[in-house]
Enzyme design. Sequence first.
Site, PDB file in Angstrom:
ATOM      1  NE  ARG A 124       2.630  -3.874  11.526  1.00 42.99           N
ATOM      2  CZ  ARG A 124       3.519  -3.926  10.456  1.00 42.99           C
ATOM      3  NH1 ARG A 124       4.665  -4.381  10.564  1.00 42.99           N
ATOM      4  NH2 ARG A 124       3.265  -2.919   9.514  1.00 42.99           N
ATOM      5  NE  ARG A 139       6.726  -0.108   9.912  1.00 42.23           N
ATOM      6  CZ  ARG A 139       5.729  -0.057   9.153  1.00 42.23           C
ATOM      7  NH1 ARG A 139       5.563   0.444   7.869  1.00 42.23           N
ATOM      8  NH2 ARG A 139       4.660  -0.508   9.909  1.00 42.23           N
ATOM      9  CE  LYS A 141      -2.185  -0.603   4.043  1.00 40.97           C
ATOM     10  NZ  LYS A 141      -1.522  -2.090   4.378  1.00 40.97           N
ATOM     11  NE  ARG A 184      -3.843  -0.859  10.315  1.00 39.08           N
ATOM     12  CZ  ARG A 184      -2.713  -0.158   9.623  1.00 39.08           C
ATOM     13  NH1 ARG A 184      -3.074   0.930   9.122  1.00 39.08           N
ATOM     14  NH2 ARG A 184      -1.566  -0.734   9.661  1.00 39.08           N
ATOM     15  NE  ARG A 214       7.416  -2.471   5.623  1.00 34.41           N
ATOM     16  CZ  ARG A 214       6.001  -2.506   5.683  1.00 34.41           C
ATOM     17  NH1 ARG A 214       5.409  -2.266   4.773  1.00 34.41           N
ATOM     18  NH2 ARG A 214       5.332  -2.937   6.969  1.00 34.41           N
TER      19      ARG A 214
END
Length: 214
Positions: free
Chosen positions: A173, A162, A15, A90, A128
């Site tokens: 998550r 992160r 996203k 969300r 990531r």
Amino acid sequence: MNKIIVLIGAPGAGKGTQARLLQERLGVPQISTGDIFREMKNADTPLAKEVQTIMSAGKLISDDLTYKIVRERTAREDCRETYILDGYPRTGVQAEQLEELAREQNKEIKAILIDIPVDNLQKRMTGRRSCSVCGEIYNIYFKPPKNDNVCDFHPDTELTHRADDYEEKVKVRLATYEEMTKPLLDYYEKTNRLTKVDGTGEVEEIYKELAKIV
Ligand code: AMP
């Protein structure tokens, strides 16, 4: 009519990458609640500390605080026309709150699902890395930087991993997404406002699909 484009997808579906491309190339502003919270958590206030604790556990910030932040941010001049929301809503409550905001702003909501099979997601997140200067997103497995752990455009800056992209947090998550966010797909589908885009292809292919819709 101006639109609020809602990008939905599991964490790691791409996203953020796509929202950034749409903003860069089409000039449509993208608002990422995750980015806003990440910026906010560095401040030295009790609220910032609270945000930091919740985020690093991989959990969701309260609906009311999130709504307040989205309201404030989208009241700015650059959101007068169409804008993109990355990572909002969300939860069911957030989706209701967004309906209210859309009415006030006289915009229609269009939701887009970036669809990715769950088994692809783990590596997308744990791999990531991002540049704290320009926000460029890399992945050590799929899209590594030219030189180890530094941004292609800012070679003096080490890439950031992160806190919530470590394996244990990623599990939380993904579970939160399944439980809280996935039901929104039904909600937007039933009201004919959902388009699905295959999120497994190349970044550019996915971009083309999204650009058509936006
Ligand atoms: P993201 O970058 O979109 O994965 O968001 C990172 C983190 O920010 C999430 O795990 C939450 O802790 C927080 N966050 C972002 N968007 C929301 C939202 N709409 N509601 C609640 N928490 C959020």
